[in-house]
Design a protein around this motif. Structure first.
Motif, PDB file in Angstrom:
ATOM      1  N   THR A  30       0.932  -1.356  -0.079  1.00 28.90           N
ATOM      2  CA  THR A  30      -0.268   0.409   0.039  1.00 28.90           C
ATOM      3  C   THR A  30       0.642   1.422   0.115  1.00 28.90           C
ATOM      4  O   THR A  30       0.750   2.097  -0.908  1.00 28.90           O
ATOM      5  CB  THR A  30      -1.103  -0.473   1.103  1.00 28.90           C
ATOM      6  N   ASN A  31       2.125   1.491   0.733  1.00 27.63           N
ATOM      7  CA  ASN A  31       2.781   2.231   0.303  1.00 27.63           C
ATOM      8  C   ASN A  31       3.245   2.695  -0.985  1.00 27.63           C
ATOM      9  O   ASN A  31       3.057   3.396  -1.282  1.00 27.63           O
ATOM     10  CB  ASN A  31       4.060   2.231   1.447  1.00 27.63           C
ATOM     11  N   ASN A  32       3.563   1.985  -1.682  1.00 27.46           N
ATOM     12  CA  ASN A  32       3.931   1.759  -2.983  1.00 27.46           C
ATOM     13  C   ASN A  32       3.115   2.505  -3.810  1.00 27.46           C
ATOM     14  O   ASN A  32       3.578   3.804  -4.749  1.00 27.46           O
ATOM     15  CB  ASN A  32       4.563   0.650  -3.563  1.00 27.46           C
ATOM     16  N   ILE A  68       3.751  -0.969  11.321  1.00 29.19           N
ATOM     17  CA  ILE A  68       3.502   0.321  10.680  1.00 29.19           C
ATOM     18  C   ILE A  68       5.099   1.423  10.877  1.00 29.19           C
ATOM     19  O   ILE A  68       5.816   0.950  11.288  1.00 29.19           O
ATOM     20  CB  ILE A  68       2.984   1.282  11.956  1.00 29.19           C
ATOM     21  N   LEU A  69       5.110   1.456   9.580  1.00 25.50           N
ATOM     22  CA  LEU A  69       5.558   1.826   8.825  1.00 25.50           C
ATOM     23  C   LEU A  69       6.039   3.569   7.417  1.00 25.50           C
ATOM     24  O   LEU A  69       4.550   3.552   7.265  1.00 25.50           O
ATOM     25  CB  LEU A  69       6.092   0.891   6.892  1.00 25.50           C
ATOM     26  N   THR A  70       6.286   4.195   9.046  1.00 23.05           N
ATOM     27  CA  THR A  70       5.778   5.642   8.045  1.00 23.05           C
ATOM     28  C   THR A  70       6.900   6.272   7.129  1.00 23.05           C
ATOM     29  O   THR A  70       7.986   6.002   7.255  1.00 23.05           O
ATOM     30  CB  THR A  70       6.409   6.375   9.866  1.00 23.05           C
ATOM     31  N   ILE A  79       1.373   7.218   5.974  1.00 27.41           N
ATOM     32  CA  ILE A  79       1.523   5.962   7.449  1.00 27.41           C
ATOM     33  C   ILE A  79       0.850   4.737   6.831  1.00 27.41           C
ATOM     34  O   ILE A  79      -0.491   3.850   6.232  1.00 27.41           O
ATOM     35  CB  ILE A  79       1.253   6.846   8.198  1.00 27.41           C
ATOM     36  N   GLY A  80       1.743   3.549   6.757  1.00 28.90           N
ATOM     37  CA  GLY A  80       1.485   2.262   6.716  1.00 28.90           C
ATOM     38  C   GLY A  80       1.122   2.035   7.351  1.00 28.90           C
ATOM     39  O   GLY A  80       2.077   1.559   8.456  1.00 28.90           O
ATOM     40  N   ILE A  81       0.015   0.811   7.682  1.00 25.67           N
ATOM     41  CA  ILE A  81      -0.697   0.040   9.096  1.00 25.67           C
ATOM     42  C   ILE A  81      -0.943  -1.528   8.529  1.00 25.67           C
ATOM     43  O   ILE A  81      -1.513  -1.680   7.613  1.00 25.67           O
ATOM     44  CB  ILE A  81      -1.633   0.944   9.225  1.00 25.67           C
ATOM     45  N   GLY A  82      -0.066  -2.484   8.969  1.00 32.21           N
ATOM     46  CA  GLY A  82      -0.893  -3.882   8.555  1.00 32.21           C
ATOM     47  C   GLY A  82      -0.611  -4.212  10.370  1.00 32.21           C
ATOM     48  O   GLY A  82      -0.190  -4.465  11.030  1.00 32.21           O
ATOM     49  N   ILE A  83      -2.688  -4.789  10.140  1.00 32.93           N
ATOM     50  CA  ILE A  83      -2.814  -5.598  11.599  1.00 32.93           C
ATOM     51  C   ILE A  83      -2.563  -6.895  10.954  1.00 32.93           C
ATOM     52  O   ILE A  83      -3.928  -7.097   9.979  1.00 32.93           O
ATOM     53  CB  ILE A  83      -4.133  -4.857  11.996  1.00 32.93           C
ATOM     54  N   ASN A  84      -2.845  -8.127  11.483  1.00 29.63           N
ATOM     55  CA  ASN A  84      -3.048  -9.699  11.768  1.00 29.63           C
ATOM     56  C   ASN A  84      -4.374  -9.218  12.621  1.00 29.63           C
ATOM     57  O   ASN A  84      -5.010  -9.378  13.702  1.00 29.63           O
ATOM     58  CB  ASN A  84      -1.479 -10.562  12.826  1.00 29.63           C
ATOM     59  N   LEU A  85      -5.597  -9.540  11.792  1.00 31.62           N
ATOM     60  CA  LEU A  85      -6.749  -9.506  12.285  1.00 31.62           C
ATOM     61  C   LEU A  85      -7.116 -11.440  12.596  1.00 31.62           C
ATOM     62  O   LEU A  85      -7.494 -10.960  13.170  1.00 31.62           O
ATOM     63  CB  LEU A  85      -8.606  -9.308  10.876  1.00 31.62           C
TER      64      LEU A  85
END
Length: 315
Positions: A90-92, A188-190, A206-212
């Motif tokens: 998503t950041n790319n 989180i990768l900013t 602001i990239g966020i990945g959550i293991n749901l």
């Protein structure tokens, strides 16, 4: 608004009862045939809609559909939403959209990342359907131009969103990981985008990945777990984005006390690694800019900043 979106909204607004095709057609000013085709199109998109003769249609309450429409309808702020079933990261994608000239607030969401990224060049495991992968692009006030500050804001937004929708009590491992019951559930990768003419930060991604609901991880992924809560992906994405947007527009001082109260490492003995050298210390606080204040064995105090170190809590 397309007819199928109108049908979906009407069924969502009346989700506790069956709605006849005749009522739908009359309320929306369309023919019953057009409504029937819209229902079929929604079902093809993955929406579970019960159809019962002489009763009508009802939207299944357990739908966990993720698309731009589901997200945008509940956002509390104006935002361009881009949704992808599969993307590299998503950041790319956000970077590419910014490069095309986008200067509004942007939210990029994916069902699956094939090259999800974390800090320090690490990958972020991003399987389809079990996680949340999102990047919010903001054009920040001066205070959020600090990468540490933006990352701490994101960690707070994630924790607040989880607490608002579930009974879970997440904690933050400095600087950018969200933990639950001692295991990592979110990274989180900013990343900052600089205007080369003015040499100022024009955008922060602001990239966020959550293991749901992710249960199984590759062998090289250590100490990972998932939220494992009864919450829909679009619902959690909206909650995180709304909270993060609110923080961005209210100033970082508003959330620092929450960040400190949810620290997983303050008061703990830790090891930090800088320039390849490991040093034992005790985490004693978080400063007003998100830096981790530590006390060395000789009593010296030092403040750690993002990008310099890795912190490991001693078990």
């Amino acid at each position: 608004m397309a007819l199928k979106e109108e049908v979906l909204k009407y069924l969502s607004d009346n989700s506790s009862e069956y709605i006849s095709g005749e009522e739908l057609a009359h309320s929306l000013g369309k023919s019953r045939t057009a409504v029937w085709k819209a229902i079929k199109s929604l079902q093809a998109d993955g929406y579970r809609i019960d159809a019962v003769t002489n009763r009508g249609y009802m939207l299944d309450a357990d739908n966990d559909i993720l698309n731009a429409q589901e997200i945008k309808k509940s956002l509390s702020f104006d935002c361009r939403v881009e949704y992808y079933k599969t993307l590299d990261s998503t950041n790319n994608v956000a970077k590419r959209i910014i490069a095309e000239g986008e200067d509004d607030v942007l939210l990029v969401v994916g069902e699956e990342q094939t090259a999800g990224r974390g800090r320090q060049g690490k990958s972020f495991y991003s399987p389809v359907g079990t996680g949340i992968y999102m990047s919010l692009v903001v054009h920040p006030m001066i205070e959020l131009q600090n990468a540490v500050t933006a990352t701490t804001a994101a960690a707070v937004a994630v924790c607040r969103a989880i607490e608002s929708l579930t009974d879970k009590k997440p904690m933050i491992k400095w600087v950018n990981d969200v933990y639950l019951d001692g295991k990592k559930i979110c990274g989180i990768l900013t990343e900052a985008v600089t205007d080369f003419e003015t040499q100022t930060v024009s955008s922060i991604i602001i990239g966020i990945g959550i293991n749901l609901t992710t249960k199984y991880f590759p062998r090289d992924v250590q100490n990972a777990s998932c939220l494992d809560a009864d919450v829909k992906r679009a619902e959690l994405i909206v909650a995180v984005a709304n909270e993060l947007n609110r923080i961005v527009n209210s100033g970082y001082g508003e959330f620092m006390e929450y960040y400190r109260a949810h620290s997983l490492v303050v008061g703990e003995d830790i090891v930090f690694i800088k320039n390849g050298v490991s040093t034992s210390a005790r985490a004693v606080g978080i400063d007003d800019f998100g830096g981790l204040e530590v006390e060395l064995a000789d009593g010296t105090h030092y403040t750690l900043r993002s990008g310099e170190i890795t912190v490991r809590k001693i078990n």
